[in-house]
Write a protein that holds these residues in place. Structure first.
Motif, PDB file in Angstrom:
ATOM      1  N   ASP A 108       0.812  -1.226   0.000  1.00 47.68           N
ATOM      2  CA  ASP A 108       0.000   0.000   0.000  1.00 47.68           C
ATOM      3  C   ASP A 108       0.842   1.271   0.000  1.00 47.68           C
ATOM      4  OD1 ASP A 108      -2.441  -1.337  -0.101  1.00 47.68           O
ATOM      5  OD2 ASP A 108      -2.560  -1.517   2.082  1.00 47.68           O
ATOM      6  N   ARG A 109       2.126   1.152  -0.317  1.00 45.70           N
ATOM      7  CA  ARG A 109       2.996   2.322  -0.380  1.00 45.70           C
ATOM      8  C   ARG A 109       3.061   2.921  -1.784  1.00 45.70           C
ATOM      9  NH1 ARG A 109       8.076  -0.145   3.152  1.00 45.70           N
ATOM     10  NH2 ARG A 109       6.964  -0.289   5.153  1.00 45.70           N
ATOM     11  N   GLN A 110       2.610   2.167  -2.756  1.00 41.62           N
ATOM     12  CA  GLN A 110       2.597   2.633  -4.138  1.00 41.62           C
ATOM     13  C   GLN A 110       1.249   2.316  -4.779  1.00 41.62           C
ATOM     14  OE1 GLN A 110       5.994   0.223  -5.404  1.00 41.62           O
ATOM     15  NE2 GLN A 110       7.113   2.097  -5.905  1.00 41.62           N
ATOM     16  N   ILE A 111       0.910   3.082  -5.814  1.00 36.82           N
ATOM     17  CA  ILE A 111      -0.178   2.702  -6.689  1.00 36.82           C
ATOM     18  C   ILE A 111       0.336   2.733  -8.117  1.00 36.82           C
ATOM     19  CG2 ILE A 111      -2.060   3.512  -5.195  1.00 36.82           C
ATOM     20  CD1 ILE A 111      -2.308   5.936  -7.126  1.00 36.82           C
ATOM     21  N   MET A 112      -0.339   2.015  -8.991  1.00 38.35           N
ATOM     22  CA  MET A 112      -0.029   2.047 -10.411  1.00 38.35           C
ATOM     23  C   MET A 112      -1.275   2.493 -11.156  1.00 38.35           C
ATOM     24  SD  MET A 112       1.289  -0.982 -12.990  1.00 38.35           S
ATOM     25  CE  MET A 112       2.622  -1.379 -11.867  1.00 38.35           C
ATOM     26  N   THR A 113      -1.089   3.354 -12.138  1.00 38.20           N
ATOM     27  CA  THR A 113      -2.197   3.798 -12.964  1.00 38.20           C
ATOM     28  C   THR A 113      -1.877   3.517 -14.424  1.00 38.20           C
ATOM     29  OG1 THR A 113      -1.316   6.051 -13.186  1.00 38.20           O
ATOM     30  CG2 THR A 113      -2.837   5.639 -11.360  1.00 38.20           C
ATOM     31  N   GLY A 114      -2.937   3.314 -15.212  1.00 35.25           N
ATOM     32  CA  GLY A 114      -2.777   3.134 -16.646  1.00 35.25           C
ATOM     33  C   GLY A 114      -3.768   4.008 -17.376  1.00 35.25           C
ATOM     34  N   GLY A 115      -3.371   4.566 -18.520  1.00 30.96           N
ATOM     35  CA  GLY A 115      -4.256   5.486 -19.202  1.00 30.96           C
ATOM     36  C   GLY A 115      -4.095   5.501 -20.700  1.00 30.96           C
ATOM     37  N   SER A 116      -4.823   6.397 -21.319  1.00 31.12           N
ATOM     38  CA  SER A 116      -4.898   6.443 -22.773  1.00 31.12           C
ATOM     39  C   SER A 116      -3.685   7.102 -23.426  1.00 31.12           C
ATOM     40  CB  SER A 116      -6.169   7.183 -23.208  1.00 31.12           C
ATOM     41  OG  SER A 116      -6.195   8.490 -22.668  1.00 31.12           O
ATOM     42  N   ASN A 117      -2.727   7.588 -22.634  1.00 39.77           N
ATOM     43  CA  ASN A 117      -1.497   8.132 -23.229  1.00 39.77           C
ATOM     44  C   ASN A 117      -0.452   7.049 -23.478  1.00 39.77           C
ATOM     45  OD1 ASN A 117      -0.651   7.603 -20.623  1.00 39.77           O
ATOM     46  ND2 ASN A 117       0.606   9.443 -20.477  1.00 39.77           N
ATOM     47  N   GLY A 118      -0.801   5.801 -23.159  1.00 39.45           N
ATOM     48  CA  GLY A 118       0.105   4.692 -23.442  1.00 39.45           C
ATOM     49  C   GLY A 118       1.123   4.402 -22.373  1.00 39.45           C
ATOM     50  N   ASN A 119       0.947   4.971 -21.172  1.00 41.93           N
ATOM     51  CA  ASN A 119       1.895   4.740 -20.086  1.00 41.93           C
ATOM     52  C   ASN A 119       1.232   4.065 -18.890  1.00 41.93           C
ATOM     53  OD1 ASN A 119       3.967   6.056 -21.468  1.00 41.93           O
ATOM     54  ND2 ASN A 119       3.469   8.038 -20.554  1.00 41.93           N
ATOM     55  N   ALA A 120       2.018   3.230 -18.209  1.00 39.83           N
ATOM     56  CA  ALA A 120       1.677   2.781 -16.866  1.00 39.83           C
ATOM     57  C   ALA A 120       2.597   3.545 -15.921  1.00 39.83           C
ATOM     58  CB  ALA A 120       1.878   1.284 -16.718  1.00 39.83           C
ATOM     59  N   VAL A 121       2.024   4.157 -14.885  1.00 38.70           N
ATOM     60  CA  VAL A 121       2.796   5.017 -13.984  1.00 38.70           C
ATOM     61  C   VAL A 121       2.723   4.474 -12.567  1.00 38.70           C
ATOM     62  CG1 VAL A 121       3.110   7.355 -13.101  1.00 38.70           C
ATOM     63  CG2 VAL A 121       2.286   7.012 -15.430  1.00 38.70           C
ATOM     64  N   ILE A 122       3.889   4.349 -11.921  1.00 34.40           N
ATOM     65  CA  ILE A 122       3.960   3.913 -10.526  1.00 34.40           C
ATOM     66  C   ILE A 122       4.207   5.142  -9.665  1.00 34.40           C
ATOM     67  CG2 ILE A 122       5.169   2.463  -8.856  1.00 34.40           C
ATOM     68  CD1 ILE A 122       5.916   0.615 -11.191  1.00 34.40           C
ATOM     69  N   TRP A 123       3.311   5.351  -8.690  1.00 31.78           N
ATOM     70  CA  TRP A 123       3.346   6.538  -7.839  1.00 31.78           C
ATOM     71  C   TRP A 123       3.714   6.168  -6.408  1.00 31.78           C
ATOM     72  CZ3 TRP A 123       1.630  11.240 -10.085  1.00 31.78           C
ATOM     73  CH2 TRP A 123       0.944  11.114 -11.302  1.00 31.78           C
ATOM     74  N   ASP A 124       4.434   7.063  -5.745  1.00 30.32           N
ATOM     75  CA  ASP A 124       4.684   6.964  -4.311  1.00 30.32           C
ATOM     76  C   ASP A 124       3.496   7.576  -3.585  1.00 30.32           C
ATOM     77  OD1 ASP A 124       5.651   8.217  -1.641  1.00 30.32           O
ATOM     78  OD2 ASP A 124       7.250   6.815  -2.154  1.00 30.32           O
ATOM     79  N   VAL A 125       2.812   6.783  -2.765  1.00 25.17           N
ATOM     80  CA  VAL A 125       1.582   7.248  -2.116  1.00 25.17           C
ATOM     81  C   VAL A 125       1.857   8.336  -1.086  1.00 25.17           C
ATOM     82  CG1 VAL A 125      -0.315   6.527  -0.601  1.00 25.17           C
ATOM     83  CG2 VAL A 125       0.334   5.099  -2.545  1.00 25.17           C
ATOM     84  N   ALA A 126       2.966   8.231  -0.366  1.00 29.43           N
ATOM     85  CA  ALA A 126       3.259   9.196   0.699  1.00 29.43           C
ATOM     86  C   ALA A 126       3.529  10.588   0.150  1.00 29.43           C
ATOM     87  CB  ALA A 126       4.451   8.715   1.525  1.00 29.43           C
ATOM     88  N   THR A 127       4.205  10.667  -0.982  1.00 30.87           N
ATOM     89  CA  THR A 127       4.615  11.975  -1.514  1.00 30.87           C
ATOM     90  C   THR A 127       3.782  12.434  -2.712  1.00 30.87           C
ATOM     91  OG1 THR A 127       6.235  10.982  -3.014  1.00 30.87           O
ATOM     92  CG2 THR A 127       6.980  11.525  -0.778  1.00 30.87           C
ATOM     93  N   GLY A 128       3.082  11.503  -3.357  1.00 34.47           N
ATOM     94  CA  GLY A 128       2.311  11.859  -4.544  1.00 34.47           C
ATOM     95  C   GLY A 128       3.173  12.073  -5.771  1.00 34.47           C
ATOM     96  N   THR A 129       4.402  11.569  -5.748  1.00 35.48           N
ATOM     97  CA  THR A 129       5.325  11.752  -6.877  1.00 35.48           C
ATOM     98  C   THR A 129       5.479  10.454  -7.666  1.00 35.48           C
ATOM     99  OG1 THR A 129       7.204  11.242  -5.431  1.00 35.48           O
ATOM    100  CG2 THR A 129       6.621  13.564  -5.715  1.00 35.48           C
ATOM    101  N   VAL A 130       5.984  10.587  -8.888  1.00 38.68           N
ATOM    102  CA  VAL A 130       6.152   9.436  -9.775  1.00 38.68           C
ATOM    103  C   VAL A 130       7.438   8.692  -9.441  1.00 38.68           C
ATOM    104  CG1 VAL A 130       6.492   8.706 -12.168  1.00 38.68           C
ATOM    105  CG2 VAL A 130       4.850  10.518 -11.635  1.00 38.68           C
ATOM    106  N   ASP A 131       7.324   7.369  -9.204  1.00 35.25           N
ATOM    107  CA  ASP A 131       8.499   6.524  -9.021  1.00 35.25           C
ATOM    108  C   ASP A 131       9.036   6.025 -10.354  1.00 35.25           C
ATOM    109  OD1 ASP A 131       8.633   6.730  -6.304  1.00 35.25           O
ATOM    110  OD2 ASP A 131       7.647   4.830  -5.876  1.00 35.25           O
ATOM    111  N   ARG A 132       8.121   5.667 -11.264  1.00 34.37           N
ATOM    112  CA  ARG A 132       8.553   5.123 -12.549  1.00 34.37           C
ATOM    113  C   ARG A 132       7.430   5.251 -13.572  1.00 34.37           C
ATOM    114  NH1 ARG A 132      12.674   2.555 -14.084  1.00 34.37           N
ATOM    115  NH2 ARG A 132      13.357   2.256 -11.933  1.00 34.37           N
ATOM    116  N   THR A 133       7.785   5.531 -14.806  1.00 35.46           N
ATOM    117  CA  THR A 133       6.845   5.531 -15.916  1.00 35.46           C
ATOM    118  C   THR A 133       7.254   4.449 -16.902  1.00 35.46           C
ATOM    119  OG1 THR A 133       6.393   7.909 -15.723  1.00 35.46           O
ATOM    120  CG2 THR A 133       5.863   6.863 -17.817  1.00 35.46           C
ATOM    121  N   ILE A 134       6.310   3.589 -17.241  1.00 29.82           N
ATOM    122  CA  ILE A 134       6.562   2.491 -18.178  1.00 29.82           C
ATOM    123  C   ILE A 134       5.822   2.804 -19.471  1.00 29.82           C
ATOM    124  CG2 ILE A 134       6.368   0.012 -18.582  1.00 29.82           C
ATOM    125  CD1 ILE A 134       6.221  -0.302 -15.486  1.00 29.82           C
TER     126      ILE A 134
END
Length: 325
Positions: free
Chosen positions: A208-234
């Motif tokens: 529960d420390r990260q979330i992953m989102t996927g969208g229509s721009n063609g990226n999957a993004v891994i976010w740090d939940v505590a800071t709201g910043t991006v850890d990695r973009t795939i």
């Protein structure tokens, strides 16, 4: 250079031993597989197909054991961690609790659901509806033990510990913001600024420390939940419809594709298994005709599941070898 190439080839072979490369394919119907879930041991899978309703599958026998008609508005399914019950609901459909083995209805609620999730002890269900009502339902008697309120979501996911919700609200469409909410208080914990694309899927990491989102721009993004910043973009170059972390959080399953309502343009899709720490591909499977709308793992990591737009379920089981791979 030569050594690096050998290492890459060895790593690829090693990782490809984790799951069989060719999936078991279950043909359900013609409608899209909107959601899938598995029992903890990977023995049973529950699916929702737009034209065939909710179905329960015996994975080892590759056979359907229960089918329940739907009005086409079911949106989400989940199976209890103890493997005894499953629950299904949707935007305008009743939430129904059933026994996995018998298919018998245990309880029903006149509720809509954007997201459903069992508690870790299988005694409660957290429900989020399209109006933003968040309820904790006690399964023993059907009582609502908690009721919070968040802005109306069109995509939502409940954390594994049952304490937070990640959502995209209807009011966030222009900003494309992912928000994290505390269920007990209904307070916003953090907001994650998105880019100009519509997020279609959200998943929590097991910690529960990260979330992953996927969208229509063609990226999957891994976010740090505590800071709201991006850890990695795939970068995946096509619409990302579904994302899910593996139980050990080392890998992630991502479903992508292109869709078309025109017969002359076939939908296509790819199911990716990627390494979370690097974003590198472990393996991929091309469905040829199915954009991939839903993905899941069994809790023990023995089974991977994907559901396609054309009514097919794809299953991968771990190889039955001495070391478990």
């Amino acid at each position: 250079m030569h050594r690096a190439l050998i290492f890459i080839m060895f790593f690829s072979v090693l990782m490809n031993k984790v799951y069989a490369q060719m999936p078991i394919v279950l043909k359900v119907g013609k409608g899209a597989i909107q959601d899938v879930a598995a029992t903890s041991d990977g023995s049973f899978v529950v699916s929702f197909c737009g034209d065939r309703g909710v179905r329960v599958w015996d994975v080892n026998r590759q056979k359907e054991i229960h089918q329940f008609p739907s009005d086409g508005k079911t949106r989400c399914v989940d199976i209890s961690p103890d493997g005894t019950h499953f629950i299904a609901g949707g935007d305008r459909a009743n939430v129904v609790l059933r026994d996995v083995s018998t298919g018998k209805e245990v309880r029903q609620w006149s509720q809509a659901a954007v997201a459903l999730s069992f508690s870790s002890d299988s005694k409660n269900v957290c429900l989020v509806d399209s109006s933003g009502n968040v309820k904790i339902i006690r399964l023993s008697d059907g009582a609502t033990t908690q009721n919070a309120k968040i802005p109306s979501p069109f995509v939502a996911a409940i954390s594994h510990d049952g304490q937070r919700i990640a959502s995209i609200g209807y009011g966030d469409v222009e900003q494309k913001v992912v928000r994290i909410w505390d269920i007990a208080s209904g307070a916003e914990v953090v907001a994650m600024p998105g880019k100009a694309h519509q997020i279609k899927s959200i998943a929590w990491a097991p910690s529960d420390r990260q979330i992953m989102t996927g969208g229509s721009n063609g990226n999957a993004v891994i976010w740090d939940v505590a800071t709201g910043t991006v850890d990695r973009t795939i970068a995946l170059n096509h619409e990302v419809f579904s994302v899910q972390f593996s139980p050990d959080a080392k890998s992630a399953l991502i479903g992508i594709g292109t869709t078309s309502i025109f017969k002359q343009r076939k939908s296509t899709g790819v199911i990716h298994l990627v390494e979370v720490s690097s974003g590198k591909s472990i393996f991929e499977y091309r469905t040829k005709t199915d954009a991939v709308f839903s993905v899941a793992f069994s809790e023990n990591g023995e089974l991977m599941i994907a559901g396609g737009q054309g009514g097919k379920i794809y299953l991968w089981k771990k190889h039955d070898t001495k070391d478990g791979r």
